[in-house]
Design a protein around this motif. Structure first.
Motif, PDB file in Angstrom:
ATOM      1  N   TYR A  33       0.773  -1.237   0.000  1.00  0.00           N
ATOM      2  CA  TYR A  33       0.000   0.000   0.000  1.00  0.00           C
ATOM      3  C   TYR A  33       0.813   1.301   0.000  1.00  0.00           C
ATOM      4  O   TYR A  33       0.247   2.360  -0.256  1.00  0.00           O
ATOM      5  N   ALA A  34       2.091   1.261   0.286  1.00  0.00           N
ATOM      6  CA  ALA A  34       2.871   2.500   0.392  1.00  0.00           C
ATOM      7  C   ALA A  34       2.896   3.273  -0.933  1.00  0.00           C
ATOM      8  O   ALA A  34       2.747   4.498  -0.937  1.00  0.00           O
ATOM      9  N   PHE A  35       3.085   2.574  -2.027  1.00  0.00           N
ATOM     10  CA  PHE A  35       3.154   3.263  -3.317  1.00  0.00           C
ATOM     11  C   PHE A  35       1.852   4.023  -3.593  1.00  0.00           C
ATOM     12  O   PHE A  35       1.881   5.219  -3.904  1.00  0.00           O
ATOM     13  N   GLN A  36       0.724   3.329  -3.476  1.00  0.00           N
ATOM     14  CA  GLN A  36      -0.559   3.981  -3.752  1.00  0.00           C
ATOM     15  C   GLN A  36      -0.801   5.144  -2.788  1.00  0.00           C
ATOM     16  O   GLN A  36      -1.292   6.198  -3.190  1.00  0.00           O
ATOM     17  N   TYR A  37      -0.461   4.946  -1.515  1.00  0.00           N
ATOM     18  CA  TYR A  37      -0.695   5.980  -0.518  1.00  0.00           C
ATOM     19  C   TYR A  37       0.122   7.242  -0.817  1.00  0.00           C
ATOM     20  O   TYR A  37      -0.403   8.349  -0.811  1.00  0.00           O
ATOM     21  N   TYR A  38       1.409   7.045  -1.091  1.00  0.00           N
ATOM     22  CA  TYR A  38       2.268   8.210  -1.311  1.00  0.00           C
ATOM     23  C   TYR A  38       1.971   8.901  -2.642  1.00  0.00           C
ATOM     24  O   TYR A  38       2.062  10.124  -2.738  1.00  0.00           O
ATOM     25  N   VAL A  39       1.617   8.144  -3.650  1.00  0.00           N
ATOM     26  CA  VAL A  39       1.339   8.753  -4.958  1.00  0.00           C
ATOM     27  C   VAL A  39      -0.055   9.396  -4.985  1.00  0.00           C
ATOM     28  O   VAL A  39      -0.199  10.560  -5.360  1.00  0.00           O
ATOM     29  N   TYR A  40      -1.095   8.662  -4.565  1.00  0.00           N
ATOM     30  CA  TYR A  40      -2.464   9.132  -4.757  1.00  0.00           C
ATOM     31  C   TYR A  40      -3.022   9.933  -3.576  1.00  0.00           C
ATOM     32  O   TYR A  40      -3.910  10.758  -3.766  1.00  0.00           O
ATOM     33  N   THR A  41      -2.515   9.705  -2.380  1.00  0.00           N
ATOM     34  CA  THR A  41      -3.031  10.440  -1.222  1.00  0.00           C
ATOM     35  C   THR A  41      -2.111  11.598  -0.846  1.00  0.00           C
ATOM     36  O   THR A  41      -2.572  12.709  -0.604  1.00  0.00           O
ATOM     37  N   ILE A  42      -0.821  11.335  -0.804  1.00  0.00           N
ATOM     38  CA  ILE A  42       0.150  12.351  -0.391  1.00  0.00           C
ATOM     39  C   ILE A  42       0.548  13.241  -1.556  1.00  0.00           C
ATOM     40  O   ILE A  42       0.919  14.391  -1.376  1.00  0.00           O
ATOM     41  N   GLY A  43       0.477  12.701  -2.786  1.00  0.00           N
ATOM     42  CA  GLY A  43       0.767  13.510  -3.964  1.00  0.00           C
ATOM     43  C   GLY A  43       2.210  13.464  -4.432  1.00  0.00           C
ATOM     44  O   GLY A  43       2.625  14.285  -5.253  1.00  0.00           O
ATOM     45  N   LEU A  44       2.995  12.522  -3.933  1.00  0.00           N
ATOM     46  CA  LEU A  44       4.395  12.395  -4.339  1.00  0.00           C
ATOM     47  C   LEU A  44       4.474  11.745  -5.721  1.00  0.00           C
ATOM     48  O   LEU A  44       3.702  10.840  -6.045  1.00  0.00           O
ATOM     49  N   ASP A  45       5.402  12.214  -6.523  1.00  0.00           N
ATOM     50  CA  ASP A  45       5.595  11.660  -7.867  1.00  0.00           C
ATOM     51  C   ASP A  45       5.913  10.162  -7.782  1.00  0.00           C
ATOM     52  O   ASP A  45       6.637   9.711  -6.889  1.00  0.00           O
ATOM     53  N   GLY A 109      -0.025  20.430  -6.699  1.00  0.00           N
ATOM     54  CA  GLY A 109       0.708  20.772  -7.907  1.00  0.00           C
ATOM     55  C   GLY A 109       2.217  20.627  -7.789  1.00  0.00           C
ATOM     56  O   GLY A 109       2.940  20.990  -8.713  1.00  0.00           O
ATOM     57  N   GLU A 110       2.720  20.121  -6.665  1.00  0.00           N
ATOM     58  CA  GLU A 110       4.163  19.924  -6.483  1.00  0.00           C
ATOM     59  C   GLU A 110       4.480  18.454  -6.159  1.00  0.00           C
ATOM     60  O   GLU A 110       4.852  18.119  -5.042  1.00  0.00           O
ATOM     61  N   PRO A 111       4.365  17.558  -7.145  1.00  0.00           N
ATOM     62  CA  PRO A 111       4.628  16.142  -6.875  1.00  0.00           C
ATOM     63  C   PRO A 111       6.115  15.832  -6.634  1.00  0.00           C
ATOM     64  O   PRO A 111       6.441  14.748  -6.165  1.00  0.00           O
ATOM     65  N   PHE A 112       6.987  16.776  -6.941  1.00  0.00           N
ATOM     66  CA  PHE A 112       8.421  16.573  -6.717  1.00  0.00           C
ATOM     67  C   PHE A 112       8.881  17.288  -5.436  1.00  0.00           C
ATOM     68  O   PHE A 112      10.012  17.740  -5.339  1.00  0.00           O
ATOM     69  N   TYR A 113       8.003  17.355  -4.452  1.00  0.00           N
ATOM     70  CA  TYR A 113       8.280  18.022  -3.185  1.00  0.00           C
ATOM     71  C   TYR A 113       9.340  17.218  -2.420  1.00  0.00           C
ATOM     72  O   TYR A 113       9.082  16.129  -1.916  1.00  0.00           O
ATOM     73  N   ILE A 114      10.546  17.748  -2.368  1.00  0.00           N
ATOM     74  CA  ILE A 114      11.707  17.028  -1.829  1.00  0.00           C
ATOM     75  C   ILE A 114      11.572  16.657  -0.348  1.00  0.00           C
ATOM     76  O   ILE A 114      11.967  15.544   0.023  1.00  0.00           O
ATOM     77  N   PRO A 115      11.022  17.500   0.533  1.00  0.00           N
ATOM     78  CA  PRO A 115      10.885  17.065   1.935  1.00  0.00           C
ATOM     79  C   PRO A 115      10.063  15.776   2.092  1.00  0.00           C
ATOM     80  O   PRO A 115      10.418  14.903   2.874  1.00  0.00           O
ATOM     81  N   PHE A 120       9.930   9.881   2.912  1.00  0.00           N
ATOM     82  CA  PHE A 120       9.572   8.530   2.489  1.00  0.00           C
ATOM     83  C   PHE A 120      10.808   7.655   2.325  1.00  0.00           C
ATOM     84  O   PHE A 120      10.812   6.497   2.738  1.00  0.00           O
ATOM     85  N   TRP A 121      11.854   8.184   1.730  1.00  0.00           N
ATOM     86  CA  TRP A 121      13.073   7.399   1.537  1.00  0.00           C
ATOM     87  C   TRP A 121      13.643   6.942   2.868  1.00  0.00           C
ATOM     88  O   TRP A 121      14.012   5.778   3.033  1.00  0.00           O
ATOM     89  N   LEU A 122      13.734   7.856   3.823  1.00  0.00           N
ATOM     90  CA  LEU A 122      14.297   7.503   5.136  1.00  0.00           C
ATOM     91  C   LEU A 122      13.428   6.484   5.865  1.00  0.00           C
ATOM     92  O   LEU A 122      13.949   5.541   6.469  1.00  0.00           O
ATOM     93  N   PHE A 123      12.120   6.659   5.798  1.00  0.00           N
ATOM     94  CA  PHE A 123      11.250   5.713   6.496  1.00  0.00           C
ATOM     95  C   PHE A 123      11.190   4.369   5.787  1.00  0.00           C
ATOM     96  O   PHE A 123      11.089   3.330   6.436  1.00  0.00           O
ATOM     97  N   SER A 124      11.288   4.362   4.477  1.00  0.00           N
ATOM     98  CA  SER A 124      11.347   3.098   3.747  1.00  0.00           C
ATOM     99  C   SER A 124      12.623   2.332   4.112  1.00  0.00           C
ATOM    100  O   SER A 124      12.589   1.116   4.360  1.00  0.00           O
ATOM    101  N   ILE A 125      13.737   3.038   4.176  1.00  0.00           N
ATOM    102  CA  ILE A 125      15.006   2.414   4.584  1.00  0.00           C
ATOM    103  C   ILE A 125      14.909   1.914   6.026  1.00  0.00           C
ATOM    104  O   ILE A 125      15.314   0.788   6.337  1.00  0.00           O
ATOM    105  N   GLY A 126      14.358   2.740   6.924  1.00  0.00           N
ATOM    106  CA  GLY A 126      14.231   2.347   8.329  1.00  0.00           C
ATOM    107  C   GLY A 126      13.353   1.127   8.517  1.00  0.00           C
ATOM    108  O   GLY A 126      13.672   0.223   9.308  1.00  0.00           O
ATOM    109  N   ILE A 127      12.257   1.065   7.795  1.00  0.00           N
ATOM    110  CA  ILE A 127      11.356  -0.090   7.883  1.00  0.00           C
ATOM    111  C   ILE A 127      12.073  -1.343   7.415  1.00  0.00           C
ATOM    112  O   ILE A 127      12.068  -2.377   8.094  1.00  0.00           O
TER     113      ILE A 127
END
Length: 173
Positions: A33-45, A109-115, A120-127
């Motif tokens: 579910y992480a991919f769908q959540y971050y792309v469709y709910t959070i708006g990350l590219d 309108g900012e799907p490339f929002y770096i923060p 997500f990268w840090l939490f994915s690595i931590g998990i």
């Protein structure tokens, strides 16, 4: 019967094997579910989300053999040989898994929002790092719980069954 032979039987066998649910279900849920959540709910590219998933799996692949070696070569303490690793990894996994679902939302309108991407990268690595430690510890415990080859196969079959159930349940939702 050899006095040194140990077997898992009855409730202990089932209790140990059902632990597969606890170690497979959370990571399967996250990976599903992480991919769908971050792309469709959070708006990350999607490409930035994919990088995070890749980073986590890459760390998992590199860390698991290292953890296995550390665990196998550790001298037993008053807490045992493997328990300290679980006592470290399980709270870490719970913390990372909980906060992974509370990221900063991308501005509209900012799907490339770096923060958000870095979060997500840090939490994915931590998990995946903590999951690698949990899995390596859990799977290495069977060799000490049972010294009988036939019993190990029986327990491993039950672990496989519970792993399949955890993955199936996650994908049915």
């Amino acid at each position: 019967i050899n006095a040194d032979v140990r077997k898992l039987t009855g409730a202990k066998k089932w209790g140990y094997a059902i632990g597969a649910l606890g170690q497979i279900f959370p990571i399967t849920f996250f990976n599903t579910y992480a991919f769908q959540y971050y792309v469709y709910t959070i708006g990350l590219d999607a490409s930035l989300t994919s990088v995070g998933i890749f980073l986590g799996l890459f760390v998992f692949a590199l860390s698991s053999p290292v953890f296995g070696s550390l665990i196998d070569n550790k001298k037993p303490t008053k807490f045992g040989k493997r328990r300290p690793f679980l006592l470290l990894a399980i709270p870490g996994l719970i913390i990372f898994m909980t906060f992974a679902w509370t990221p900063p939302k991308c501005p509209i309108g900012e799907p490339f929002y770096i923060p958000t991407a870095i979060y997500f990268w840090l939490f994915s690595i931590g998990i995946d790092l903590n999951q690698g430690l949990v899995v390596s510890t859990y799977l290495s415990m069977l060799a000490e719980q049972s010294t009988d080859d036939e019993n190990r196969v029986n327990v491993a079959n039950l672990q496989g069954l519970f792993s399949i159930l955890a993955v199936s349940y996650t994908h049915l939702r």
